[in-house]
Design a protein around this motif. Structure first.
Motif, PDB file in Angstrom:
ATOM      1  N   ALA A  13     -53.623 -46.198 -81.845  1.00  0.00           N
ATOM      2  CA  ALA A  13     -54.435 -46.531 -83.023  1.00  0.00           C
ATOM      3  C   ALA A  13     -53.778 -46.013 -84.297  1.00  0.00           C
ATOM      4  CB  ALA A  13     -55.836 -45.944 -82.872  1.00  0.00           C
ATOM      5  N   ASP A  14     -53.258 -44.810 -84.255  1.00  0.00           N
ATOM      6  CA  ASP A  14     -52.611 -44.228 -85.429  1.00  0.00           C
ATOM      7  C   ASP A  14     -51.384 -45.044 -85.846  1.00  0.00           C
ATOM      8  OD1 ASP A  14     -52.378 -42.007 -87.374  1.00  0.00           O
ATOM      9  OD2 ASP A  14     -50.518 -41.583 -86.269  1.00  0.00           O
ATOM     10  N   LEU A  15     -50.591 -45.471 -84.884  1.00  0.00           N
ATOM     11  CA  LEU A  15     -49.406 -46.285 -85.197  1.00  0.00           C
ATOM     12  C   LEU A  15     -49.792 -47.661 -85.732  1.00  0.00           C
ATOM     13  CD1 LEU A  15     -47.083 -45.313 -82.231  1.00  0.00           C
ATOM     14  CD2 LEU A  15     -46.657 -44.885 -84.670  1.00  0.00           C
ATOM     15  N   ILE A  16     -50.843 -48.269 -85.170  1.00  0.00           N
ATOM     16  CA  ILE A  16     -51.312 -49.563 -85.678  1.00  0.00           C
ATOM     17  C   ILE A  16     -51.719 -49.413 -87.143  1.00  0.00           C
ATOM     18  CG2 ILE A  16     -53.161 -51.279 -85.529  1.00  0.00           C
ATOM     19  CD1 ILE A  16     -53.017 -50.903 -82.440  1.00  0.00           C
ATOM     20  N   LEU A  17     -52.450 -48.344 -87.462  1.00  0.00           N
ATOM     21  CA  LEU A  17     -52.852 -48.106 -88.853  1.00  0.00           C
ATOM     22  C   LEU A  17     -51.648 -47.864 -89.753  1.00  0.00           C
ATOM     23  CD1 LEU A  17     -56.025 -45.889 -88.398  1.00  0.00           C
ATOM     24  CD2 LEU A  17     -55.911 -48.218 -89.297  1.00  0.00           C
ATOM     25  N   ALA A  18     -50.669 -47.083 -89.280  1.00  0.00           N
ATOM     26  CA  ALA A  18     -49.485 -46.795 -90.093  1.00  0.00           C
ATOM     27  C   ALA A  18     -48.694 -48.076 -90.382  1.00  0.00           C
ATOM     28  CB  ALA A  18     -48.593 -45.765 -89.386  1.00  0.00           C
ATOM     29  N   HIS A 134     -54.430 -59.343 -77.147  1.00  0.00           N
ATOM     30  CA  HIS A 134     -55.293 -58.870 -76.063  1.00  0.00           C
ATOM     31  C   HIS A 134     -56.208 -57.746 -76.561  1.00  0.00           C
ATOM     32  CE1 HIS A 134     -56.548 -57.844 -71.998  1.00  0.00           C
ATOM     33  NE2 HIS A 134     -56.242 -56.589 -72.278  1.00  0.00           N
ATOM     34  N   ILE A 135     -55.644 -56.807 -77.309  1.00  0.00           N
ATOM     35  CA  ILE A 135     -56.448 -55.706 -77.854  1.00  0.00           C
ATOM     36  C   ILE A 135     -57.525 -56.254 -78.773  1.00  0.00           C
ATOM     37  CG2 ILE A 135     -56.377 -53.733 -79.441  1.00  0.00           C
ATOM     38  CD1 ILE A 135     -53.587 -53.065 -78.237  1.00  0.00           C
ATOM     39  N   GLU A 136     -57.156 -57.189 -79.666  1.00  0.00           N
ATOM     40  CA  GLU A 136     -58.147 -57.758 -80.580  1.00  0.00           C
ATOM     41  C   GLU A 136     -59.256 -58.472 -79.810  1.00  0.00           C
ATOM     42  OE1 GLU A 136     -58.532 -60.457 -84.591  1.00  0.00           O
ATOM     43  OE2 GLU A 136     -56.960 -61.003 -83.160  1.00  0.00           O
ATOM     44  N   THR A 137     -58.884 -59.260 -78.831  1.00  0.00           N
ATOM     45  CA  THR A 137     -59.873 -59.985 -78.032  1.00  0.00           C
ATOM     46  C   THR A 137     -60.828 -59.025 -77.334  1.00  0.00           C
ATOM     47  OG1 THR A 137     -58.354 -61.828 -77.696  1.00  0.00           O
ATOM     48  CG2 THR A 137     -60.163 -61.615 -76.117  1.00  0.00           C
ATOM     49  N   ARG A 138     -60.308 -57.953 -76.773  1.00  0.00           N
ATOM     50  CA  ARG A 138     -61.155 -56.969 -76.076  1.00  0.00           C
ATOM     51  C   ARG A 138     -62.063 -56.236 -77.052  1.00  0.00           C
ATOM     52  NH1 ARG A 138     -59.433 -55.587 -70.781  1.00  0.00           N
ATOM     53  NH2 ARG A 138     -61.398 -54.443 -70.744  1.00  0.00           N
ATOM     54  N   LEU A 139     -61.536 -55.899 -78.230  1.00  0.00           N
ATOM     55  CA  LEU A 139     -62.361 -55.211 -79.229  1.00  0.00           C
ATOM     56  C   LEU A 139     -63.499 -56.107 -79.708  1.00  0.00           C
ATOM     57  CD1 LEU A 139     -59.648 -53.341 -81.322  1.00  0.00           C
ATOM     58  CD2 LEU A 139     -61.305 -52.333 -79.730  1.00  0.00           C
ATOM     59  N   VAL A 140     -63.197 -57.381 -79.917  1.00  0.00           N
ATOM     60  CA  VAL A 140     -64.236 -58.324 -80.339  1.00  0.00           C
ATOM     61  C   VAL A 140     -65.291 -58.453 -79.251  1.00  0.00           C
ATOM     62  CG1 VAL A 140     -64.692 -60.758 -80.862  1.00  0.00           C
ATOM     63  CG2 VAL A 140     -62.796 -59.578 -81.976  1.00  0.00           C
ATOM     64  N   SER A 145     -72.010 -57.757 -81.614  1.00  0.00           N
ATOM     65  CA  SER A 145     -72.371 -59.186 -81.596  1.00  0.00           C
ATOM     66  C   SER A 145     -71.808 -59.878 -80.366  1.00  0.00           C
ATOM     67  CB  SER A 145     -71.855 -59.875 -82.866  1.00  0.00           C
ATOM     68  OG  SER A 145     -70.436 -59.926 -82.845  1.00  0.00           O
ATOM     69  N   GLY A 146     -70.759 -59.281 -79.772  1.00  0.00           N
ATOM     70  CA  GLY A 146     -70.167 -59.875 -78.588  1.00  0.00           C
ATOM     71  C   GLY A 146     -69.488 -61.200 -78.848  1.00  0.00           C
ATOM     72  N   SER A 147     -69.157 -61.482 -80.113  1.00  0.00           N
ATOM     73  CA  SER A 147     -68.517 -62.743 -80.465  1.00  0.00           C
ATOM     74  C   SER A 147     -67.226 -62.899 -79.676  1.00  0.00           C
ATOM     75  CB  SER A 147     -68.207 -62.782 -81.964  1.00  0.00           C
ATOM     76  OG  SER A 147     -67.424 -63.892 -82.270  1.00  0.00           O
ATOM     77  N   ARG A 148     -67.008 -64.098 -79.198  1.00  0.00           N
ATOM     78  CA  ARG A 148     -65.789 -64.369 -78.438  1.00  0.00           C
ATOM     79  C   ARG A 148     -64.672 -64.882 -79.322  1.00  0.00           C
ATOM     80  NH1 ARG A 148     -67.711 -65.754 -72.725  1.00  0.00           N
ATOM     81  NH2 ARG A 148     -69.904 -65.377 -72.991  1.00  0.00           N
ATOM     82  N   ASP A 149     -64.952 -65.148 -80.594  1.00  0.00           N
ATOM     83  CA  ASP A 149     -63.948 -65.795 -81.435  1.00  0.00           C
ATOM     84  C   ASP A 149     -63.787 -65.050 -82.741  1.00  0.00           C
ATOM     85  OD1 ASP A 149     -62.094 -67.599 -82.222  1.00  0.00           O
ATOM     86  OD2 ASP A 149     -63.480 -69.223 -82.629  1.00  0.00           O
ATOM     87  N   GLY A 150     -63.328 -63.818 -82.672  1.00  0.00           N
ATOM     88  CA  GLY A 150     -63.201 -62.976 -83.857  1.00  0.00           C
ATOM     89  C   GLY A 150     -61.916 -63.166 -84.592  1.00  0.00           C
ATOM     90  N   GLY A 151     -61.317 -64.353 -84.484  1.00  0.00           N
ATOM     91  CA  GLY A 151     -60.107 -64.614 -85.237  1.00  0.00           C
ATOM     92  C   GLY A 151     -58.864 -64.532 -84.395  1.00  0.00           C
ATOM     93  N   ALA A 152     -58.951 -64.101 -83.174  1.00  0.00           N
ATOM     94  CA  ALA A 152     -57.773 -64.035 -82.335  1.00  0.00           C
ATOM     95  C   ALA A 152     -57.293 -65.433 -82.003  1.00  0.00           C
ATOM     96  CB  ALA A 152     -58.099 -63.270 -81.042  1.00  0.00           C
ATOM     97  N   GLN A 153     -56.024 -65.580 -82.047  1.00  0.00           N
ATOM     98  CA  GLN A 153     -55.435 -66.872 -81.696  1.00  0.00           C
ATOM     99  C   GLN A 153     -54.278 -66.649 -80.779  1.00  0.00           C
ATOM    100  OE1 GLN A 153     -55.167 -70.235 -83.778  1.00  0.00           O
ATOM    101  NE2 GLN A 153     -57.305 -70.070 -84.018  1.00  0.00           N
TER     102      GLN A 153
END
Length: 153
Positions: A13-18, A134-140, A145-153
């Motif tokens: 998470a820290d590296l993603i933010l950096a 994959h990380i984005e899809t799992r986080l969404v 809200s449990g949305s399945r389509d949070g912008g991941a493509q």
């Protein structure tokens, strides 16, 4: 969860933010930017032109007042247009404008220049993209809200 796993997830998470801070900083000079909320909304609209306001609000996990404020800001900047749905006049559809498409092109150019040479192996690039998707899809999926389509493509 064991301490080693906790430490590794924190480091991830820290590296993603950096990395995100470097990418965000490069955006300022290259393209018209707005608030982080506007960025989240614009990303979804770019990837889902013609989306409804409700679907975009849910996917970006914004409450309606924050979502409306972000869309108004994007409209003022000339990046988003609202069209009345042809089949249901009560529904509004959101589209990126030509200015938004030009902005996105400049952003792609800037981010390509920024990252050029940082990762040169195309398989490694594909693996990083796949992992982050994959990380984005799992986080969404874990979101309230449990949305399945949070912008991941």
């Amino acid at each position: 969860m064991e301490d080693n796993q906790t430490s590794r997830l924190f480091e991830l998470a820290d590296l993603i933010l950096a990395v995100g801070r470097h990418i965000e900083a490069s955006k300022e000079a290259a393209a018209e930017s707005g608030t982080p909320l506007e960025g989240a909304v614009m990303r979804f609209i770019d990837r889902h032109p013609g989306t409804t306001a409700g679907a975009a609000a849910e996917a970006t996990q914004l409450i309606s007042s924050n979502f409306s404020r972000a869309v108004r800001g994007l409209e003022r900047k000339g990046l988003v247009r609202r069209d009345v749905d042809q089949r249901d006049a009560r529904r509004v559809r959101l589209y990126p404008t030509p200015k938004a498409q030009e902005n996105l092109r400049r952003l792609r150019d800037a981010w390509t220049r920024l990252l050029d040479g940082t990762v040169t192996d195309s398989h490694e690039i594909d693996a990083v993209i796949s992992t982050l998707q994959h990380i984005e899809t799992r986080l969404v999926a874990q979101s309230p809200s449990g949305s399945r389509d949070g912008g991941a493509q």
